[in-house]
Each structure stands twice: as structure tokens, then as C-alpha cells.
Write a protein that holds these residues in place. Structure first.
Motif, PDB file in Angstrom:
ATOM      1  N   GLY A  22       0.800  -1.225   0.000  1.00  0.00           N
ATOM      2  CA  GLY A  22       0.000   0.000   0.000  1.00  0.00           C
ATOM      3  C   GLY A  22       0.830   1.272   0.000  1.00  0.00           C
ATOM      4  O   GLY A  22       0.292   2.363  -0.163  1.00  0.00           O
ATOM      5  N   THR A  23       2.167   1.166   0.159  1.00  0.00           N
ATOM      6  CA  THR A  23       3.045   2.335   0.193  1.00  0.00           C
ATOM      7  C   THR A  23       3.292   2.845  -1.223  1.00  0.00           C
ATOM      8  O   THR A  23       3.528   2.075  -2.140  1.00  0.00           O
ATOM      9  N   TRP A  35       6.644   5.143 -10.957  1.00  0.00           N
ATOM     10  CA  TRP A  35       6.154   5.145  -9.584  1.00  0.00           C
ATOM     11  C   TRP A  35       4.810   4.450  -9.522  1.00  0.00           C
ATOM     12  O   TRP A  35       4.171   4.233 -10.538  1.00  0.00           O
ATOM     13  N   GLY A  36       4.436   4.086  -8.313  1.00  0.00           N
ATOM     14  CA  GLY A  36       3.155   3.437  -8.121  1.00  0.00           C
ATOM     15  C   GLY A  36       2.980   2.990  -6.682  1.00  0.00           C
ATOM     16  O   GLY A  36       3.602   3.540  -5.774  1.00  0.00           O
ATOM     17  N   MET A  63       2.529  -1.741  -8.630  1.00  0.00           N
ATOM     18  CA  MET A  63       1.508  -1.454  -9.631  1.00  0.00           C
ATOM     19  C   MET A  63       1.711   0.000 -10.039  1.00  0.00           C
ATOM     20  O   MET A  63       1.624   0.906  -9.197  1.00  0.00           O
ATOM     21  N   LEU A  64       1.994   0.195 -11.304  1.00  0.00           N
ATOM     22  CA  LEU A  64       2.333   1.529 -11.775  1.00  0.00           C
ATOM     23  C   LEU A  64       1.124   2.458 -11.777  1.00  0.00           C
ATOM     24  O   LEU A  64       0.010   2.051 -12.100  1.00  0.00           O
ATOM     25  N   THR A  74       3.074  -1.541 -19.614  1.00  0.00           N
ATOM     26  CA  THR A  74       3.013  -2.520 -18.526  1.00  0.00           C
ATOM     27  C   THR A  74       2.221  -1.956 -17.358  1.00  0.00           C
ATOM     28  O   THR A  74       2.212  -0.746 -17.131  1.00  0.00           O
ATOM     29  N   VAL A  75       1.581  -2.830 -16.620  1.00  0.00           N
ATOM     30  CA  VAL A  75       0.748  -2.402 -15.495  1.00  0.00           C
ATOM     31  C   VAL A  75       1.514  -2.489 -14.183  1.00  0.00           C
ATOM     32  O   VAL A  75       1.330  -1.672 -13.300  1.00  0.00           O
ATOM     33  N   MET A  76       2.403  -3.498 -14.069  1.00  0.00           N
ATOM     34  CA  MET A  76       3.176  -3.654 -12.841  1.00  0.00           C
ATOM     35  C   MET A  76       4.549  -4.212 -13.161  1.00  0.00           C
ATOM     36  O   MET A  76       4.774  -4.753 -14.236  1.00  0.00           O
TER      37      MET A  76
END
Length: 102
Positions: A22-23, A35-36, A63-64, A74-76
Motif C-alpha cells: 500500500g506504500t 512510480w506506483g 503497480m504503476l 506494462t501495469v506492474m
């Protein structure tokens, strides 16, 4: 020569992950950075030579953010703890006290 922890000592010898799920984090800035939000983490053996024995490091699944540059393809992505830092938060904009009456 460093010996890998035995199965009984293993959890006691490994430091806790630096970042919680969650950070908001980012890769340590290069010319560009992504970042994500951390959505998971795993403990992996680090790259060592055979005579050094096993060493362990945390790796994080990030997760971006929708506005992160690599999100277009890409998503992550996985990132090593040493390559990660907290994402600096945007300053909160407050009204100027002199403008409140306007």
C-alpha cells in the motif's frame, strides 16, 4: 565464508521489508522514473558468488500509477528494495489568508 541461515533460524535472521503493501514508491530517479503502489513483496536470494553463500533481499511488486511513463506498456513490475524509495508527496496547497475574503 557466510553460511545461509538454517531453516529454523531463517525467519529470525531476515530483516523486515522496508516498505509495506500500500506504500507509494518510485524507482530511485534516473533520467526518468516510474512510480506506483506496492501490492506485494517476496524474499529472494541475492546474486552472490558460490563461496559467499546465500544472502536474501526483498523484492516488491509495484503497480504503476496511470501517469507513470511505463504504464503505456506494462501495469506492474518487480523492483529490488535497493532501487526503491518513497514517492515524494505533492505539497498541499492552502489558501493565502489574505485571499480568503475575496
Amino acid at each position: 565464508m557466510t553460511q545461509p541461515p538454517s531453516p529454523l533460524d531463517f525467519p529470525k535472521q531476515i530483516p523486515a521489508p522496508r516498505y509495506a503493501v500500500g506504500t507509494r514508491c518510485r524507482w530511485i530517479p534516473q533520467p526518468s522514473t516510474d512510480w506506483g503502489i506496492i501490492i506485494g513483496h517476496i524474499l529472494l536470494p541475492s546474486e552472490t558468488t558460490p563461496h559467499q553463500g546465500a544472502d536474501w533481499r526483498w523484492s516488491y511488486l509495484l503497480m504503476l500509477d496511470n501517469s507513470s511513463p511505463s504504464r503505456r506498456w506494462t501495469v506492474m513490475d518487480w523492483v529490488s528494495e535497493d532501487d526503491l524509495e518513497l514517492f515524494p508527496m505533492q505539497p498541499v496547497l492552502t489558501q493565502n489568508p489574505q485571499q480568503e475574503g475575496l
